[in-house]
Write a protein that holds these residues in place. Structure first.
Motif, PDB file in Angstrom:
ATOM      1  N   GLY A 115      43.089  -9.693  21.339  1.00  0.00           N
ATOM      2  CA  GLY A 115      44.320 -10.268  20.656  1.00  0.00           C
ATOM      3  C   GLY A 115      44.870 -11.642  21.456  1.00  0.00           C
ATOM      4  O   GLY A 115      45.890 -11.961  21.891  1.00  0.00           O
ATOM      5  N   GLY A 116      43.499 -12.245  22.116  1.00  0.00           N
ATOM      6  CA  GLY A 116      43.716 -13.513  22.497  1.00  0.00           C
ATOM      7  C   GLY A 116      43.920 -13.255  24.122  1.00  0.00           C
ATOM      8  O   GLY A 116      44.201 -14.273  24.960  1.00  0.00           O
ATOM      9  N   VAL A 117      44.130 -11.982  24.671  1.00  0.00           N
ATOM     10  CA  VAL A 117      44.261 -11.602  26.188  1.00  0.00           C
ATOM     11  C   VAL A 117      42.935 -11.161  26.651  1.00  0.00           C
ATOM     12  O   VAL A 117      42.198 -10.119  26.229  1.00  0.00           O
ATOM     13  CB  VAL A 117      45.641 -10.663  26.222  1.00  0.00           C
ATOM     14  CG1 VAL A 117      45.495 -10.159  27.681  1.00  0.00           C
ATOM     15  CG2 VAL A 117      46.522 -11.136  25.532  1.00  0.00           C
ATOM     16  N   THR A 118      42.756 -11.754  27.613  1.00  0.00           N
ATOM     17  CA  THR A 118      41.402 -11.397  28.364  1.00  0.00           C
ATOM     18  C   THR A 118      41.750  -9.944  29.421  1.00  0.00           C
ATOM     19  O   THR A 118      42.718 -10.151  30.232  1.00  0.00           O
ATOM     20  CB  THR A 118      40.885 -12.488  29.568  1.00  0.00           C
ATOM     21  OG1 THR A 118      40.715 -13.546  28.423  1.00  0.00           O
ATOM     22  CG2 THR A 118      39.661 -12.007  30.137  1.00  0.00           C
ATOM     23  N   LEU A 119      40.773  -9.066  29.322  1.00  0.00           N
ATOM     24  CA  LEU A 119      41.145  -7.800  29.927  1.00  0.00           C
ATOM     25  C   LEU A 119      39.822  -7.254  30.789  1.00  0.00           C
ATOM     26  O   LEU A 119      38.950  -7.716  30.389  1.00  0.00           O
ATOM     27  CB  LEU A 119      41.456  -6.737  29.112  1.00  0.00           C
ATOM     28  CG  LEU A 119      42.826  -6.665  28.429  1.00  0.00           C
ATOM     29  CD1 LEU A 119      42.945  -5.737  27.135  1.00  0.00           C
ATOM     30  CD2 LEU A 119      43.970  -6.421  29.395  1.00  0.00           C
ATOM     31  N   PRO A 120      39.980  -6.442  32.090  1.00  0.00           N
ATOM     32  CA  PRO A 120      38.716  -5.967  32.581  1.00  0.00           C
ATOM     33  C   PRO A 120      38.250  -4.972  31.539  1.00  0.00           C
ATOM     34  O   PRO A 120      38.954  -4.281  30.687  1.00  0.00           O
ATOM     35  CB  PRO A 120      39.303  -5.170  33.823  1.00  0.00           C
ATOM     36  CG  PRO A 120      40.706  -5.747  33.998  1.00  0.00           C
ATOM     37  CD  PRO A 120      41.130  -6.443  32.641  1.00  0.00           C
ATOM     38  N   ARG A 121      37.078  -4.849  31.649  1.00  0.00           N
ATOM     39  CA  ARG A 121      36.258  -3.809  30.523  1.00  0.00           C
ATOM     40  C   ARG A 121      35.240  -3.335  31.254  1.00  0.00           C
ATOM     41  O   ARG A 121      34.613  -3.537  32.418  1.00  0.00           O
ATOM     42  CB  ARG A 121      35.534  -4.859  29.564  1.00  0.00           C
ATOM     43  CG  ARG A 121      34.456  -4.114  28.644  1.00  0.00           C
ATOM     44  CD  ARG A 121      33.645  -5.217  27.865  1.00  0.00           C
ATOM     45  NE  ARG A 121      32.786  -4.139  26.821  1.00  0.00           N
ATOM     46  CZ  ARG A 121      31.486  -4.053  27.122  1.00  0.00           C
ATOM     47  NH1 ARG A 121      31.056  -4.757  28.269  1.00  0.00           N
ATOM     48  NH2 ARG A 121      30.810  -3.268  26.422  1.00  0.00           N
ATOM     49  N   ALA A 122      35.049  -1.950  30.955  1.00  0.00           N
ATOM     50  CA  ALA A 122      33.860  -1.171  31.443  1.00  0.00           C
ATOM     51  C   ALA A 122      33.011  -0.615  30.598  1.00  0.00           C
ATOM     52  O   ALA A 122      33.545   0.224  29.474  1.00  0.00           O
ATOM     53  CB  ALA A 122      34.519   0.050  32.471  1.00  0.00           C
ATOM     54  N   PRO A 123      31.880  -1.011  30.542  1.00  0.00           N
ATOM     55  CA  PRO A 123      30.981  -0.312  29.384  1.00  0.00           C
ATOM     56  C   PRO A 123      30.296   1.081  30.024  1.00  0.00           C
ATOM     57  O   PRO A 123      29.856   1.184  31.165  1.00  0.00           O
ATOM     58  CB  PRO A 123      29.705  -1.091  29.435  1.00  0.00           C
ATOM     59  CG  PRO A 123      29.575  -2.032  30.781  1.00  0.00           C
ATOM     60  CD  PRO A 123      31.250  -2.097  31.087  1.00  0.00           C
ATOM     61  N   VAL A 124      30.779   2.240  29.452  1.00  0.00           N
ATOM     62  CA  VAL A 124      30.432   3.406  29.945  1.00  0.00           C
ATOM     63  C   VAL A 124      29.623   4.098  28.591  1.00  0.00           C
ATOM     64  O   VAL A 124      29.926   4.407  27.631  1.00  0.00           O
ATOM     65  CB  VAL A 124      31.490   4.414  30.009  1.00  0.00           C
ATOM     66  CG1 VAL A 124      31.348   5.838  30.479  1.00  0.00           C
ATOM     67  CG2 VAL A 124      32.614   3.620  31.116  1.00  0.00           C
ATOM     68  N   PRO A 125      28.412   4.558  29.115  1.00  0.00           N
ATOM     69  CA  PRO A 125      27.413   5.329  28.314  1.00  0.00           C
ATOM     70  C   PRO A 125      28.048   6.632  27.450  1.00  0.00           C
ATOM     71  O   PRO A 125      28.863   7.065  27.959  1.00  0.00           O
ATOM     72  CB  PRO A 125      26.239   5.851  28.782  1.00  0.00           C
ATOM     73  CG  PRO A 125      26.239   4.834  30.038  1.00  0.00           C
ATOM     74  CD  PRO A 125      27.540   4.402  30.373  1.00  0.00           C
ATOM     75  N   ARG A 126      27.991   6.460  26.087  1.00  0.00           N
ATOM     76  CA  ARG A 126      28.662   7.566  25.484  1.00  0.00           C
ATOM     77  C   ARG A 126      28.067   8.992  25.611  1.00  0.00           C
ATOM     78  O   ARG A 126      27.164   9.096  26.355  1.00  0.00           O
ATOM     79  CB  ARG A 126      28.556   7.506  23.879  1.00  0.00           C
ATOM     80  CG  ARG A 126      27.207   7.484  23.469  1.00  0.00           C
ATOM     81  CD  ARG A 126      26.851   7.538  21.920  1.00  0.00           C
ATOM     82  NE  ARG A 126      25.451   7.597  21.682  1.00  0.00           N
ATOM     83  CZ  ARG A 126      24.759   8.765  21.721  1.00  0.00           C
ATOM     84  NH1 ARG A 126      24.955  10.058  22.172  1.00  0.00           N
ATOM     85  NH2 ARG A 126      23.282   8.607  21.485  1.00  0.00           N
ATOM     86  N   ALA A 127      28.747  10.166  25.366  1.00  0.00           N
ATOM     87  CA  ALA A 127      28.343  11.544  25.625  1.00  0.00           C
ATOM     88  C   ALA A 127      26.981  11.542  25.152  1.00  0.00           C
ATOM     89  O   ALA A 127      26.747  10.989  24.062  1.00  0.00           O
ATOM     90  CB  ALA A 127      29.294  12.321  24.835  1.00  0.00           C
ATOM     91  N   GLY A 128      26.414  11.967  25.582  1.00  0.00           N
ATOM     92  CA  GLY A 128      24.715  12.477  25.522  1.00  0.00           C
ATOM     93  C   GLY A 128      23.722  11.732  25.866  1.00  0.00           C
ATOM     94  O   GLY A 128      22.532  11.858  26.087  1.00  0.00           O
ATOM     95  N   VAL A 129      24.268  10.283  26.389  1.00  0.00           N
ATOM     96  CA  VAL A 129      23.345   9.401  27.291  1.00  0.00           C
ATOM     97  C   VAL A 129      23.398   9.662  28.509  1.00  0.00           C
ATOM     98  O   VAL A 129      22.700   9.845  29.281  1.00  0.00           O
ATOM     99  CB  VAL A 129      23.716   7.977  27.143  1.00  0.00           C
ATOM    100  CG1 VAL A 129      22.959   6.985  27.765  1.00  0.00           C
ATOM    101  CG2 VAL A 129      23.778   7.542  25.274  1.00  0.00           C
TER     102      VAL A 129
END
Length: 161
Positions: free
Chosen positions: A118-132
């Motif tokens: 929505g035009g706002v920069t936020l911290p992000r964390a890529p987390v592997p899904r269940a099973g990975v």
């Protein structure tokens, strides 16, 4: 002026930090959300659902606020059981985006640790899904991401020589 988005995600508030779990259907968002809430509560910390599956996001003043759709307030899917009820927050500020991804990267580049919504920069964390990776590893990655969001800004040091 405030805009509104309706996104496919699960929203939570864990000890005051608002986050969303994004990922395709079947990636484990709801189960991870239930696990996170249970773990925070076991540590004596507040944990509330905002919304499962669909999250309303209000954009205004450079901040994002999450809300549940009225017809799914307090409801979350537990596969194998069905729809279950949990305490929920009717509104919460969004601080962090957790994206459930297909791979586990050993070392992350800084540019993958932010996203725009929505035009706002936020911290992000890529987390592997269940099973990975297993649920314990997922929770550890999310705890570290929350700690990073809540860390005090670095103190500027003045050269003394």
């Amino acid at each position: 002026m405030s805009d509104s988005l309706n996104i496919h995600a699960t929203g939570l508030v864990l000890d005051g930090t608002g986050l969303i779990l994004r990922g395709p259907s079947g990636s484990g968002k709801s189960l991870l959300a239930l696990d996170l809430m249970e773990q925070w509560e076991a540590r004596g910390l507040p944990a509330l659902l905002v919304s499962d599956d669909r999250v309303e996001i209000d954009v205004g003043g450079g901040e994002l606020t999450m809300r549940p759709a009225p017809n799914i307030e307090g409801l979350i899917e537990l596969r194998g059981r069905g729809i279950v009820r949990r305490p929920f927050a009717p509104e919460a500020r969004l601080h962090l985006v957790i994206d459930l991804v297909e791979t586990l990267e050993r070392m992350l580049e800084e540019d993958v640790l932010v996203t725009e919504l929505g035009g706002v920069t936020l911290p992000r964390a890529p987390v592997p899904r269940a099973g990975v990776i297993d649920a314990r590893h997922q929770v550890l990655l999310i705890r570290e991401a929350i700690a990073a969001v809540n860390a005090p800004p670095p103190v500027a040091r003045q050269k003394t020589t």
